[in-house]
Scaffold this motif. Sequence first.
Motif, PDB file in Angstrom:
ATOM      1  N   GLY A 272      -7.221   4.030   8.389  1.00  0.00           N
ATOM      2  CA  GLY A 272      -8.520   3.819   9.011  1.00  0.00           C
ATOM      3  C   GLY A 272      -9.575   4.763   8.476  1.00  0.00           C
ATOM      4  N   LYS A 273     -10.828   4.293   8.493  1.00  0.00           N
ATOM      5  CA  LYS A 273     -11.962   5.123   8.096  1.00  0.00           C
ATOM      6  C   LYS A 273     -13.173   4.749   8.932  1.00  0.00           C
ATOM      7  CE  LYS A 273     -10.629   6.260   3.440  1.00  0.00           C
ATOM      8  NZ  LYS A 273     -10.910   6.163   2.031  1.00  0.00           N
ATOM      9  N   MET A 274     -14.039   5.746   9.128  1.00  0.00           N
ATOM     10  CA  MET A 274     -15.346   5.550   9.738  1.00  0.00           C
ATOM     11  C   MET A 274     -16.371   5.813   8.646  1.00  0.00           C
ATOM     12  SD  MET A 274     -14.660   7.816  13.162  1.00  0.00           S
ATOM     13  CE  MET A 274     -13.733   9.064  12.246  1.00  0.00           C
ATOM     14  N   GLN A 275     -17.308   4.893   8.458  1.00  0.00           N
ATOM     15  CA  GLN A 275     -18.348   5.059   7.445  1.00  0.00           C
ATOM     16  C   GLN A 275     -19.645   5.478   8.121  1.00  0.00           C
ATOM     17  OE1 GLN A 275     -19.410   1.580   5.128  1.00  0.00           O
ATOM     18  NE2 GLN A 275     -21.314   2.543   4.471  1.00  0.00           N
ATOM     19  N   PHE A 276     -20.197   6.608   7.673  1.00  0.00           N
ATOM     20  CA  PHE A 276     -21.476   7.112   8.168  1.00  0.00           C
ATOM     21  C   PHE A 276     -22.476   7.125   7.027  1.00  0.00           C
ATOM     22  CE2 PHE A 276     -18.367   8.823  11.054  1.00  0.00           C
ATOM     23  CZ  PHE A 276     -18.990   8.785  12.290  1.00  0.00           C
ATOM     24  N   ASP A 277     -23.714   6.708   7.309  1.00  0.00           N
ATOM     25  CA  ASP A 277     -24.808   6.757   6.332  1.00  0.00           C
ATOM     26  C   ASP A 277     -25.969   7.528   6.939  1.00  0.00           C
ATOM     27  OD1 ASP A 277     -23.269   5.070   4.771  1.00  0.00           O
ATOM     28  OD2 ASP A 277     -24.683   3.402   4.801  1.00  0.00           O
ATOM     29  N   VAL A 278     -26.764   8.179   6.076  1.00  0.00           N
ATOM     30  CA  VAL A 278     -27.998   8.816   6.540  1.00  0.00           C
ATOM     31  C   VAL A 278     -28.990   7.703   6.852  1.00  0.00           C
ATOM     32  CG1 VAL A 278     -29.980  10.201   5.805  1.00  0.00           C
ATOM     33  CG2 VAL A 278     -27.667  11.017   5.356  1.00  0.00           C
ATOM     34  N   LYS A 279     -29.582   7.751   8.052  1.00  0.00           N
ATOM     35  CA  LYS A 279     -30.518   6.695   8.462  1.00  0.00           C
ATOM     36  C   LYS A 279     -31.979   7.119   8.341  1.00  0.00           C
ATOM     37  CE  LYS A 279     -30.464   7.773  13.392  1.00  0.00           C
ATOM     38  NZ  LYS A 279     -30.241   7.252  14.721  1.00  0.00           N
ATOM     39  N   THR A 280     -32.239   8.341   7.875  1.00  0.00           N
ATOM     40  CA  THR A 280     -33.609   8.849   7.750  1.00  0.00           C
ATOM     41  C   THR A 280     -33.898   9.177   6.287  1.00  0.00           C
ATOM     42  OG1 THR A 280     -32.711  11.006   8.360  1.00  0.00           O
ATOM     43  CG2 THR A 280     -33.821   9.760  10.099  1.00  0.00           C
ATOM     44  N   PRO A 281     -34.352   8.205   5.498  1.00  0.00           N
ATOM     45  CA  PRO A 281     -34.568   8.438   4.065  1.00  0.00           C
ATOM     46  C   PRO A 281     -35.639   9.489   3.768  1.00  0.00           C
ATOM     47  CG  PRO A 281     -35.430   6.297   4.711  1.00  0.00           C
ATOM     48  CD  PRO A 281     -34.698   6.848   5.898  1.00  0.00           C
ATOM     49  N   GLU A 282     -36.519   9.767   4.737  1.00  0.00           N
ATOM     50  CA  GLU A 282     -37.555  10.770   4.497  1.00  0.00           C
ATOM     51  C   GLU A 282     -36.984  12.181   4.332  1.00  0.00           C
ATOM     52  OE1 GLU A 282     -37.280   9.867   8.923  1.00  0.00           O
ATOM     53  OE2 GLU A 282     -37.471   8.672   7.120  1.00  0.00           O
ATOM     54  N   CYS A 283     -35.737  12.384   4.696  1.00  0.00           N
ATOM     55  CA  CYS A 283     -35.114  13.706   4.519  1.00  0.00           C
ATOM     56  C   CYS A 283     -34.557  13.888   3.109  1.00  0.00           C
ATOM     57  CB  CYS A 283     -34.009  13.934   5.540  1.00  0.00           C
ATOM     58  SG  CYS A 283     -32.469  13.037   5.206  1.00  0.00           S
ATOM     59  N   LEU A 284     -34.534  12.814   2.320  1.00  0.00           N
ATOM     60  CA  LEU A 284     -33.964  12.865   0.972  1.00  0.00           C
ATOM     61  C   LEU A 284     -35.000  13.365  -0.032  1.00  0.00           C
ATOM     62  CD1 LEU A 284     -32.085   9.447   1.006  1.00  0.00           C
ATOM     63  CD2 LEU A 284     -31.185  11.705   1.558  1.00  0.00           C
ATOM     64  N   PRO A 285     -34.563  13.898  -1.161  1.00  0.00           N
ATOM     65  CA  PRO A 285     -35.507  14.323  -2.197  1.00  0.00           C
ATOM     66  C   PRO A 285     -36.359  13.154  -2.671  1.00  0.00           C
ATOM     67  CG  PRO A 285     -33.313  15.173  -2.652  1.00  0.00           C
ATOM     68  CD  PRO A 285     -33.182  14.187  -1.513  1.00  0.00           C
ATOM     69  N   PRO A 286     -37.569  13.446  -3.182  1.00  0.00           N
ATOM     70  CA  PRO A 286     -38.426  12.367  -3.688  1.00  0.00           C
ATOM     71  C   PRO A 286     -37.825  11.766  -4.955  1.00  0.00           C
ATOM     72  CG  PRO A 286     -39.378  14.507  -4.195  1.00  0.00           C
ATOM     73  CD  PRO A 286     -38.165  14.766  -3.335  1.00  0.00           C
ATOM     74  N   PRO A 287     -38.365  10.602  -5.376  1.00  0.00           N
ATOM     75  CA  PRO A 287     -37.872   9.990  -6.622  1.00  0.00           C
ATOM     76  C   PRO A 287     -37.994  10.952  -7.792  1.00  0.00           C
ATOM     77  CG  PRO A 287     -39.363   8.515  -5.475  1.00  0.00           C
ATOM     78  CD  PRO A 287     -39.429   9.833  -4.762  1.00  0.00           C
ATOM     79  N   LYS A 288     -37.090  10.800  -8.740  1.00  0.00           N
ATOM     80  CA  LYS A 288     -37.134  11.637  -9.945  1.00  0.00           C
ATOM     81  C   LYS A 288     -38.377  11.256 -10.747  1.00  0.00           C
ATOM     82  CE  LYS A 288     -32.142  11.686 -10.027  1.00  0.00           C
ATOM     83  NZ  LYS A 288     -30.962  11.138 -10.650  1.00  0.00           N
TER      84      LYS A 288
END
Length: 181
Positions: free
Chosen positions: A32-48
């Motif tokens: 078994g596995k639980m998949q978690f994703d970040v739901k707030t993209p504004e916390c990610l670095p800007p585009p390269k």
Amino acid sequence: MPDFKQNPNPKQRYHLTLTIANAPGPFALVEGKMQFDVKTPECLPPPKENDGHLWPTPTEDIPFVWTRVSDTEYTGVVYIDGMIDEDYYGRGVCHWELIQAYATLKATGAEGETIFNPNIYPEKLIAQQAETTYFWKPFYPRNVDIDNYPESGQTDRSKMASSLKDEDLFTITLTSKAIAP
């Protein structure tokens, strides 16, 4: 990539029961596995700057143990709050959400066998509703045309070919029940 942190003391816990019905044989491998994703993209670095590509959404899979109750029933515990929300990139708190809890089943665990993957989404998990997935029996123990065939099945029986009879199928049902904190 930052070192994403699992929650060492999750409080939103659910008891999950996996029930197999009418399978053409046993399953020796059940994980078994639980998949978690970040739901707030504004916390990610800007585009390269040089290519404009966005950072991929961080995802984490947390394994959980299925305990065998019988040949056709297993139980496990999953969490809604399995990851720690934190400022991982210096751009604000990244909030995680559970995307799905899923099982991986194989007849014997041997290389080449079909990989059956029933899952349950958080909406049904939290509502303590069952999710039944239908699988085609001839894919057990392996799809003769494709090694390691990943079979996610179909949760809506009416969307399957009308030529398929119920005796051509087996089901795996995931049922959740909240665990008091």
